[in-house]
Enzyme design. Structure first.
Site, PDB file in Angstrom:
ATOM      1  NE  ARG B  16     -81.279 -58.225 -17.354  1.00 53.05           N
ATOM      2  CZ  ARG B  16     -81.071 -59.409 -16.820  1.00 53.05           C
ATOM      3  NH1 ARG B  16     -81.782 -60.453 -17.188  1.00 53.05           N
ATOM      4  NH2 ARG B  16     -80.134 -59.580 -15.904  1.00 53.05           N
ATOM      5  CB  SER B  43     -84.143 -63.332 -19.234  1.00 51.86           C
ATOM      6  OG  SER B  43     -83.642 -64.504 -18.665  1.00 51.86           O
ATOM      7  CD  GLU B  64     -87.810 -68.714 -29.598  1.00 59.36           C
ATOM      8  OE1 GLU B  64     -87.935 -69.645 -30.428  1.00 59.36           O
ATOM      9  OE2 GLU B  64     -87.254 -68.868 -28.496  1.00 59.36           O
ATOM     10  CG  PHE B  89     -83.690 -66.829 -29.213  1.00 61.43           C
ATOM     11  CD1 PHE B  89     -82.686 -67.481 -29.913  1.00 61.43           C
ATOM     12  CD2 PHE B  89     -83.628 -66.832 -27.826  1.00 61.43           C
ATOM     13  CE1 PHE B  89     -81.647 -68.120 -29.246  1.00 61.43           C
ATOM     14  CE2 PHE B  89     -82.590 -67.467 -27.163  1.00 61.43           C
ATOM     15  CZ  PHE B  89     -81.596 -68.111 -27.871  1.00 61.43           C
ATOM     16  CG  HIS B 115     -80.088 -61.234 -22.513  1.00 56.40           C
ATOM     17  ND1 HIS B 115     -81.160 -60.619 -21.925  1.00 56.40           N
ATOM     18  CD2 HIS B 115     -79.560 -62.041 -21.553  1.00 56.40           C
ATOM     19  CE1 HIS B 115     -81.281 -61.016 -20.665  1.00 56.40           C
ATOM     20  NE2 HIS B 115     -80.321 -61.880 -20.409  1.00 56.40           N
ATOM     21  CG  ASP B 123     -75.577 -67.001 -21.670  1.00 51.32           C
ATOM     22  OD1 ASP B 123     -75.133 -67.810 -20.823  1.00 51.32           O
ATOM     23  OD2 ASP B 123     -76.709 -66.503 -21.613  1.00 51.32           O
TER      24      ASP B 123
END
Lengths: 283, 320
Positions: B16, B43, B64, B89, B115, B123
């Site tokens: 990322r 993030s 989103e 998402f 992610h 998570d």
């Protein structure tokens, strides 16, 4: 485009209604009710209000733009686009047929002039309109972005995501019109999923709301859009609640959801066309 | 035991961050590049771009669907929008918006998905999407890219900014070996043969390219010469490179941090079955959701590490 008189514009409304009915009749599919109810809006927009260029450019720089979020009104939109010079009127006869640019719901990959994004799956048009409007703001382009949504469409959650965004970013170059006909495919909105107080809802979301109570009266529709235009540039997005009657212009189609998604048969078509003057020549 | 690895690393970084740094650089190179993010700027590592180009960056809040529509609108207005959120998402939650407003409408939107996969870690399964590559590759007009480390993700980010058309760019959260060169040229749709071999081909994508590099060294100690091909572009798939390699090695393994159903392995199988039927073994998640754990623990439990690639390679060779 030179502005036309009210009687001239009224003639276009009558022709648009004829086009819509003949188009859905020819393929025995499509949605006649809502575009009949929005004829005045379409004509007021394309023949009076929009500063637009029928020599189509996708990015719409320097032009007022229109997005049809409730894509099932495609027959009405195609008619007004053809009648205002985006593509040959003759092409209306290809509506919903194989290899046509006039898809059942508006689409871009057939490159029909006037269409900038696909719509049909509801609730997406306001977001798209806001995206273009944001681009216009970045480029100091002072033109306006219009979008039409159905009232039933407001049951989609994405609309309210977009509503929140518009107020937060002060999208005062957007005029969203709601076709407030109180009907959706399964019945009256009140019964299906009550929209309650739409004016209060949009105001609570931070929008400037105007009401056009006579949405099938051309002069009122134009006055409403002019008022909406006068409210642009003042820091708030503008919502135009356009009270229309689904199926307006044909006595046996008006005010009911029954013609939302059903085409007339031969006899019904003849009856309906008898009530609508052929003004510009049928395609 | 120390392995004789064909690629080594001196540092670990998250992919990322490769995206974030590439995005900033793309913004500097081209003023048309704009950014959107649904409340995950930190993030997604989009903060540096936002700081340098505040007028070209749009926080959309946790919305989103609206973000995808906005991006489509910006693209048709002439911008190059990068819309970022977690892969879950960015795909499943907004599939219809992507389908209608981006893919079908052929809008130049870059969907930037972080992610992804099990390596999101603690998570748990709600956030560990393992179906995204499949959903995105099924969409006509969509280009699907899944780079393997920081450097490749940065290079891919710069490449997609220059590419006209909708793109799904998938990357992740864990700190991961940086083993590809910083100055690499990223060619969309062009597979990269990283290690030459003769006995079996390992087609890997994303984080598992590193596991494939480790697996190759293990196999080599046992006298097996594996070819390692980095499939950073899932779609369009470089079928020529796949067929050329399998023609030589006669069997293959696919390795991905994704469901077997609809993943890279499926695409490779489709290619082989049409042109050169050959044994293919799969390394991926077999019709299950993930769970909480560290990335390493999860890759081990779900069978996605070098050890499993080695086993799969041997199975494939045994079927030749």
């Amino acid at each position: 485009m030179k502005k036309q008189s009210l009687p001239e514009l009224q003639k276009i409304c009558s022709q648009l209604r004829r086009d819509v009915l003949r188009m859905v009749h020819a393929v025995q599919s499509g949605h006649p009710g809502a575009p009949l109810g929005c004829a005045e809006y379409f004509v007021a927009l394309y023949f009076d209000q929009l500063h637009h260029n029928p020599d189509f450019q996708m990015n719409g720089k320097g032009e007022d733009l229109f997005f049809l979020s409730n894509g099932h009104l495609s027959a009405g939109w195609y008619s007004v686009l053809a009648r205002s010079g985006y593509f040959p009127v003759e092409e209306l006869k290809t509506f919903r047929k194989l290899n046509s640019r006039l898809q059942g719901h508006p689409a871009t990959h057939e490159h029909l002039p006037g269409i900038r994004i696909a719509s049909g799956s509801l609730g997406q048009g306001l977001s798209v309109a806001l995206g273009v409007a944001q681009t216009k703001k970045l480029e100091k382009d002072s033109s306006v972005v219009h979008v039409l949504m159905g009232d039933g469409e407001l049951q989609e959650g994405q609309v309210w995501e977009a509503a929140m965004y518009a107020a937060h970013y002060g999208m005062d170059n957007v005029i969203a019109t709601v076709d407030y006909n109180g009907q959706q495919i399964d019945g009256p909105t009140e019964k299906i999923m009550d929209l309650k107080n739409l004016k209060a809802k949009w105001e609570a979301f931070g929008w400037e709301v105007i009401e056009t109570k006579e949405g099938n009266d051309l002069a009122s529709v134009i006055a409403g859009l002019e008022k909406a235009k006068s409210l642009t540039g003042k820091g708030k997005p503008i919502l135009n609640l356009l009270y229309t009657e689904m199926g307006y212009g044909v006595d046996f189609m008006v005010g009911t959801h029954k013609w939302h998604g059903s085409p007339p048969n031969d006899e019904q078509l003849a009856l309906a066309l008898g009530q609508l003057e052929e003004t510009l020549g049928d395609y | 035991m120390s392995l004789d690895l064909k690629y080594t690393y001196t540092e670990k970084k998250d992919t990322r961050s490769g995206f974030g740094d590439g995005f900033l650089e793309a913004g500097r190179r081209n003023p048309k590049v704009v950014g959107l993010c649904a409340d995950l700027i930190g993030s997604l590592k989009m903060g540096d771009f936002q700081k340098e180009f505040p007028d070209r960056f749009f926080q959309t809040g946790i919305a989103e669907a609206n973000m995808i529509g906005l991006a489509a609108g910006m693209a048709l207005g002439g911008k190059i929008p990068f819309a970022g959120t977690f892969a879950n998402f960015a795909t499943g939650r907004v599939y219809d918006q992507i389908r209608q407003s981006v893919a079908y409408s052929d809008k130049n939107v870059k969907i930037c998905a972080s992610h992804a996969g099990l390596t999101l870690g603690e998570d748990g399964a709600t956030h560990q999407i393992l179906e995204d590559l499949g959903m995105m590759k099924m969409l006509p007009h969509m280009t699907v890219i899944n780079p393997c480390d920081y450097n490749q993700t940065k290079a891919a980010t710069l490449a997609i900014a220059e590419f006209e058309g909708p793109v799904y760019l998938r990357f992740g959260r864990p700190s991961w070996p940086v083993f590809t060169p910083a100055d690499q040229k990223f060619e969309i749709g062009k597979a990269w043969k990283m290690i030459d071999g003769r006995d079996v081909t390992i087609f890997a994508t994303g984080h598992l390219v590193w596991e494939a590099v480790v697996a190759e060294a293990i196999l080599r100690e046992e006298g097996i010469r594996a070819e390692v091909i980095n499939i950073h572009t899932i779609k369009p798939l470089d079928t020529e490179a796949i067929l050329e390699s399998v023609k030589k090695t006669g069997c293959a393994v696919s390795a991905e941090e994704h469901q077997l159903n609809g993943g890279l392995g499926d695409s490779i199988a489709q290619t082989l079955i049409r042109h050169n039927p050959a044994p293919l073994e799969y390394v991926g998640v077999n019709d299950s959701f993930g769970e909480s754990g560290t990335p390493t623990q999860l890759l081990e439990k779900y069978g996605l590490n070098a050890e499993n690639i080695v086993k799969a390679a041997k199975r494939a060779m045994a079927r030749k």
